[in-house]
Every structure is written in structure tokens, then in C-alpha cells.
Design a protein around this motif. Sequence first.
Motif, PDB file in Angstrom:
ATOM      1  N   UNK A 137      29.947  83.270  83.181  1.00 54.02           N
ATOM      2  CA  UNK A 137      31.004  82.538  83.904  1.00 54.02           C
ATOM      3  C   UNK A 137      30.400  81.713  85.039  1.00 54.02           C
ATOM      4  N   UNK A 138      29.428  82.276  85.742  1.00 44.20           N
ATOM      5  CA  UNK A 138      28.768  81.556  86.835  1.00 44.20           C
ATOM      6  C   UNK A 138      27.980  80.360  86.313  1.00 44.20           C
ATOM      7  N   UNK A 139      27.371  80.495  85.138  1.00 43.23           N
ATOM      8  CA  UNK A 139      26.667  79.364  84.525  1.00 43.23           C
ATOM      9  C   UNK A 139      27.660  78.277  84.115  1.00 43.23           C
ATOM     10  N   UNK A 145      25.115  79.192  88.912  1.00 42.96           N
ATOM     11  CA  UNK A 145      23.745  79.627  88.634  1.00 42.96           C
ATOM     12  C   UNK A 145      23.266  78.930  87.377  1.00 42.96           C
ATOM     13  N   UNK A 146      21.961  78.965  87.181  1.00 46.57           N
ATOM     14  CA  UNK A 146      21.365  78.431  85.958  1.00 46.57           C
ATOM     15  C   UNK A 146      20.299  79.409  85.491  1.00 46.57           C
ATOM     16  N   UNK A 147      20.180  79.537  84.185  1.00 41.84           N
ATOM     17  CA  UNK A 147      19.174  80.419  83.619  1.00 41.84           C
ATOM     18  C   UNK A 147      18.032  79.562  83.110  1.00 41.84           C
ATOM     19  N   UNK A 148      16.819  79.964  83.472  1.00 34.26           N
ATOM     20  CA  UNK A 148      15.617  79.217  83.077  1.00 34.26           C
ATOM     21  C   UNK A 148      14.791  80.057  82.110  1.00 34.26           C
ATOM     22  N   UNK A 149      15.417  80.445  81.032  1.00 32.48           N
ATOM     23  CA  UNK A 149      14.718  81.227  80.010  1.00 32.48           C
ATOM     24  C   UNK A 149      14.166  82.514  80.577  1.00 32.48           C
TER      25      UNK A 149
END
Length: 120
Positions: A59-61, A66-70
Motif C-alpha cells: 500500500x505504501x508503494x 516507499x520504494x523497493x529496490x530489489x
Amino acid sequence: MRFTIDHEASEPPFEQLRRQVTDAVRSGTLAPGARMPTVRALADELGLAVNTVAKAYRALETDHVIETRGRAGSFVSAQGDAVAREAQRAAIAYADRVRHLGIDRATALDMVASALDAES
């Protein structure tokens, strides 16, 4: 930043976590580029199921908080207008690169100051 979950509240735990992270980003407590705990570590810390924390992170993405960088993990996203976001992305990329190179904070900041002071 410490997050807490009220297991007696009517608000679902994933929503409590999503709201707390969003509020911390808005207040500046969590700065752009700050590394978020892993889903598993935060689930253990809060006594939640891994899927509950993963749902909050998704939900935050979606909300661009937030972002996820693998494999590098999840980080607070750049915020603000387009120019500010681009500058924050550049700062985050620079910070990631100098960490990778093993350059200490003081030296990295001196390099930025010198670059900003240089005439174009």
C-alpha cells in the motif's frame, strides 16, 4: 523510528502501520532515502504476520511513500514537487554510490559542497 500496533484497535494492523509510516514521512521523522526495516524483521518486531507487513508495504508503494529496490530493500521515496523529487532521487543515488565506494559521510558532504561551489 519505532512503530507500534494496538491489537485492540478497530483499525486493522496493516492500516495502522501504513498510517504511521505515512505520518512519519510527512513530518520528516523518516527522511527521503531512509532505509525501511525488512518485512520479516518488522513483522517479528511488531508481532505481526509477514503478510500483514507486506500488505502495508505494498500500500505504501502504491501511494509512492516507499520504494523497493530489489534485494537492496525498501526506502522512503522522494517527496514534493517534480524538481524536489528529482533532486532527492539524485541525492539518494549519490548516497547509495558513496556508501558502496566506502566513502565516509564527511568526505561525501565535502565533495557535494565543492561540486555546488564550482562554477558551471
